[in-house]
Motif scaffolding. Structure first.
Motif, PDB file in Angstrom:
ATOM      1  N   THR A  21       0.837  -1.192   0.000  1.00 18.02           N
ATOM      2  CA  THR A  21       0.000   0.000   0.000  1.00 18.02           C
ATOM      3  C   THR A  21       0.873   1.242   0.000  1.00 18.02           C
ATOM      4  O   THR A  21       2.085   1.170   0.221  1.00 18.02           O
ATOM      5  CB  THR A  21      -0.919   0.027   1.241  1.00 18.02           C
ATOM      6  N   LEU A  22       0.244   2.368  -0.263  1.00 13.83           N
ATOM      7  CA  LEU A  22       0.983   3.628  -0.284  1.00 13.83           C
ATOM      8  C   LEU A  22       1.590   3.921   1.083  1.00 13.83           C
ATOM      9  O   LEU A  22       2.708   4.424   1.189  1.00 13.83           O
ATOM     10  CB  LEU A  22       0.048   4.764  -0.712  1.00 13.83           C
ATOM     11  N   LYS A  23       0.856   3.565   2.125  1.00 14.20           N
ATOM     12  CA  LYS A  23       1.349   3.781   3.488  1.00 14.20           C
ATOM     13  C   LYS A  23       2.635   2.987   3.728  1.00 14.20           C
ATOM     14  O   LYS A  23       3.567   3.468   4.376  1.00 14.20           O
ATOM     15  CB  LYS A  23       0.276   3.376   4.495  1.00 14.20           C
ATOM     16  N   ASP A  24       2.690   1.779   3.178  1.00  8.64           N
ATOM     17  CA  ASP A  24       3.887   0.954   3.335  1.00  8.64           C
ATOM     18  C   ASP A  24       5.062   1.523   2.552  1.00  8.64           C
ATOM     19  O   ASP A  24       6.212   1.399   2.970  1.00  8.64           O
ATOM     20  CB  ASP A  24       3.613  -0.473   2.863  1.00  8.64           C
ATOM     21  N   LEU A  25       4.769   2.148   1.418  1.00  8.53           N
ATOM     22  CA  LEU A  25       5.838   2.655   0.561  1.00  8.53           C
ATOM     23  C   LEU A  25       6.406   3.993   1.035  1.00  8.53           C
ATOM     24  O   LEU A  25       7.555   4.301   0.764  1.00  8.53           O
ATOM     25  CB  LEU A  25       5.324   2.799  -0.873  1.00  8.53           C
ATOM     26  N   LEU A  26       5.572   4.792   1.722  1.00  7.90           N
ATOM     27  CA  LEU A  26       6.024   6.117   2.156  1.00  7.90           C
ATOM     28  C   LEU A  26       6.863   6.041   3.425  1.00  7.90           C
ATOM     29  O   LEU A  26       6.708   5.131   4.241  1.00  7.90           O
ATOM     30  CB  LEU A  26       4.829   7.033   2.407  1.00  7.90           C
ATOM     31  N   ASN A  27       7.664   7.038   3.598  1.00  8.69           N
ATOM     32  CA  ASN A  27       8.470   7.188   4.802  1.00  8.69           C
ATOM     33  C   ASN A  27       7.521   7.461   5.981  1.00  8.69           C
ATOM     34  O   ASN A  27       6.585   8.239   5.845  1.00  8.69           O
ATOM     35  CB  ASN A  27       9.441   8.363   4.588  1.00  8.69           C
ATOM     36  N   PRO A  28       7.723   6.836   7.122  1.00 12.30           N
ATOM     37  CA  PRO A  28       6.821   7.061   8.267  1.00 12.30           C
ATOM     38  C   PRO A  28       6.722   8.535   8.673  1.00 12.30           C
ATOM     39  O   PRO A  28       5.664   8.985   9.122  1.00 12.30           O
ATOM     40  CB  PRO A  28       7.444   6.232   9.387  1.00 12.30           C
ATOM     41  N   ALA A  29       7.783   9.307   8.495  1.00  9.86           N
ATOM     42  CA  ALA A  29       7.733  10.734   8.838  1.00  9.86           C
ATOM     43  C   ALA A  29       6.768  11.462   7.917  1.00  9.86           C
ATOM     44  O   ALA A  29       6.013  12.346   8.354  1.00  9.86           O
ATOM     45  CB  ALA A  29       9.124  11.345   8.737  1.00  9.86           C
ATOM     46  N   VAL A  30       6.734  11.069   6.654  1.00 10.43           N
ATOM     47  CA  VAL A  30       5.816  11.696   5.694  1.00 10.43           C
ATOM     48  C   VAL A  30       4.375  11.325   6.045  1.00 10.43           C
ATOM     49  O   VAL A  30       3.470  12.161   5.983  1.00 10.43           O
ATOM     50  CB  VAL A  30       6.170  11.273   4.250  1.00 10.43           C
ATOM     51  N   VAL A  31       4.160  10.075   6.428  1.00 11.85           N
ATOM     52  CA  VAL A  31       2.816   9.631   6.808  1.00 11.85           C
ATOM     53  C   VAL A  31       2.325  10.420   8.020  1.00 11.85           C
ATOM     54  O   VAL A  31       1.178  10.887   8.046  1.00 11.85           O
ATOM     55  CB  VAL A  31       2.810   8.109   7.099  1.00 11.85           C
ATOM     56  N   GLU A  32       3.180  10.602   9.013  1.00 11.97           N
ATOM     57  CA  GLU A  32       2.803  11.364  10.205  1.00 11.97           C
ATOM     58  C   GLU A  32       2.510  12.819   9.852  1.00 11.97           C
ATOM     59  O   GLU A  32       1.561  13.415  10.371  1.00 11.97           O
ATOM     60  CB  GLU A  32       3.915  11.295  11.262  1.00 11.97           C
ATOM     61  N   GLN A  37      -1.480  17.089   9.049  1.00 12.89           N
ATOM     62  CA  GLN A  37      -2.100  18.071   8.157  1.00 12.89           C
ATOM     63  C   GLN A  37      -3.599  17.794   8.016  1.00 12.89           C
ATOM     64  O   GLN A  37      -4.411  18.721   8.041  1.00 12.89           O
ATOM     65  CB  GLN A  37      -1.437  18.023   6.786  1.00 12.89           C
ATOM     66  N   ALA A  38      -3.980  16.529   7.899  1.00  8.87           N
ATOM     67  CA  ALA A  38      -5.398  16.172   7.803  1.00  8.87           C
ATOM     68  C   ALA A  38      -6.140  16.560   9.072  1.00  8.87           C
ATOM     69  O   ALA A  38      -7.259  17.077   9.022  1.00  8.87           O
ATOM     70  CB  ALA A  38      -5.543  14.674   7.525  1.00  8.87           C
ATOM     71  N   ASP A  39      -5.519  16.314  10.225  1.00  9.49           N
ATOM     72  CA  ASP A  39      -6.148  16.675  11.499  1.00  9.49           C
ATOM     73  C   ASP A  39      -6.328  18.183  11.615  1.00  9.49           C
ATOM     74  O   ASP A  39      -7.371  18.659  12.076  1.00  9.49           O
ATOM     75  CB  ASP A  39      -5.310  16.160  12.674  1.00  9.49           C
ATOM     76  N   SER A  40      -5.321  18.946  11.196  1.00 11.78           N
ATOM     77  CA  SER A  40      -5.442  20.405  11.282  1.00 11.78           C
ATOM     78  C   SER A  40      -6.518  20.917  10.323  1.00 11.78           C
ATOM     79  O   SER A  40      -7.256  21.846  10.649  1.00 11.78           O
ATOM     80  CB  SER A  40      -4.106  21.080  11.001  1.00 11.78           C
ATOM     81  N   MET A  41      -6.635  20.292   9.161  1.00  8.65           N
ATOM     82  CA  MET A  41      -7.679  20.693   8.215  1.00  8.65           C
ATOM     83  C   MET A  41      -9.065  20.387   8.777  1.00  8.65           C
ATOM     84  O   MET A  41      -9.998  21.188   8.627  1.00  8.65           O
ATOM     85  CB  MET A  41      -7.475  19.996   6.870  1.00  8.65           C
ATOM     86  N   LYS A  42      -9.209  19.254   9.443  1.00  8.00           N
ATOM     87  CA  LYS A  42     -10.483  18.908  10.064  1.00  8.00           C
ATOM     88  C   LYS A  42     -10.828  19.902  11.169  1.00  8.00           C
ATOM     89  O   LYS A  42     -11.980  20.332  11.304  1.00  8.00           O
ATOM     90  CB  LYS A  42     -10.438  17.486  10.635  1.00  8.00           C
ATOM     91  N   ALA A  43      -9.841  20.275  11.968  1.00  2.00           N
ATOM     92  CA  ALA A  43     -10.071  21.235  13.048  1.00  2.00           C
ATOM     93  C   ALA A  43     -10.459  22.602  12.484  1.00  2.00           C
ATOM     94  O   ALA A  43     -11.371  23.253  13.010  1.00  2.00           O
ATOM     95  CB  ALA A  43      -8.830  21.360  13.916  1.00  2.00           C
ATOM     96  N   ASP A  44      -9.799  23.029  11.416  1.00  2.00           N
ATOM     97  CA  ASP A  44     -10.140  24.304  10.785  1.00  2.00           C
ATOM     98  C   ASP A  44     -11.566  24.289  10.250  1.00  2.00           C
ATOM     99  O   ASP A  44     -12.311  25.258  10.397  1.00  2.00           O
ATOM    100  CB  ASP A  44      -9.170  24.621   9.645  1.00  2.00           C
TER     101      ASP A  44
END
Length: 87
Positions: A21-32, A37-44
């Motif tokens: 999956t994309l999550k497996d391929l990406l660097n864990p720092a990028v995933v975090e 960013q998704a959480d901040s967008m939801k809060a906004d």
């Protein structure tokens, strides 16, 4: 009786062989970073909805207050049954 010569049965792939999956391929720092960013967008978005709700509520209150001071509105919307107010 005929024997099955030359027929080979194919083995099913193991259940643990899943496609990456994309999550497996990406660097864990990028995933975090993406999760943050998704959480901040939801809060906004939630803050924007709350501000809009408050603004609509204030507009309703202001309109109600304006109508309560409008004699014509009160006269047109009051009950015409004056007997229940008789002492």
């Amino acid at each position: 009786m005929a024997k099955n010569k030359g027929r080979h049965t194919a083995q099913a792939p193991a259940a643990t062989d899943k496609p990456a999956t994309l999550k497996d391929l990406l660097n864990p720092a990028v995933v975090e970073k993406l999760k943050a960013q998704a959480d901040s967008m939801k809060a906004d978005e939630q803050q924007r909805r709350e501000a809009q709700r408050r603004q609509e509520e204030e507009a309703r209150k202001a309109e109600k207050k304006r109508l309560e001071n409008d004699f014509e509105y009160l006269l047109n919307n009051s009950s015409s049954d004056w007997k229940k107010h008789k002492s």
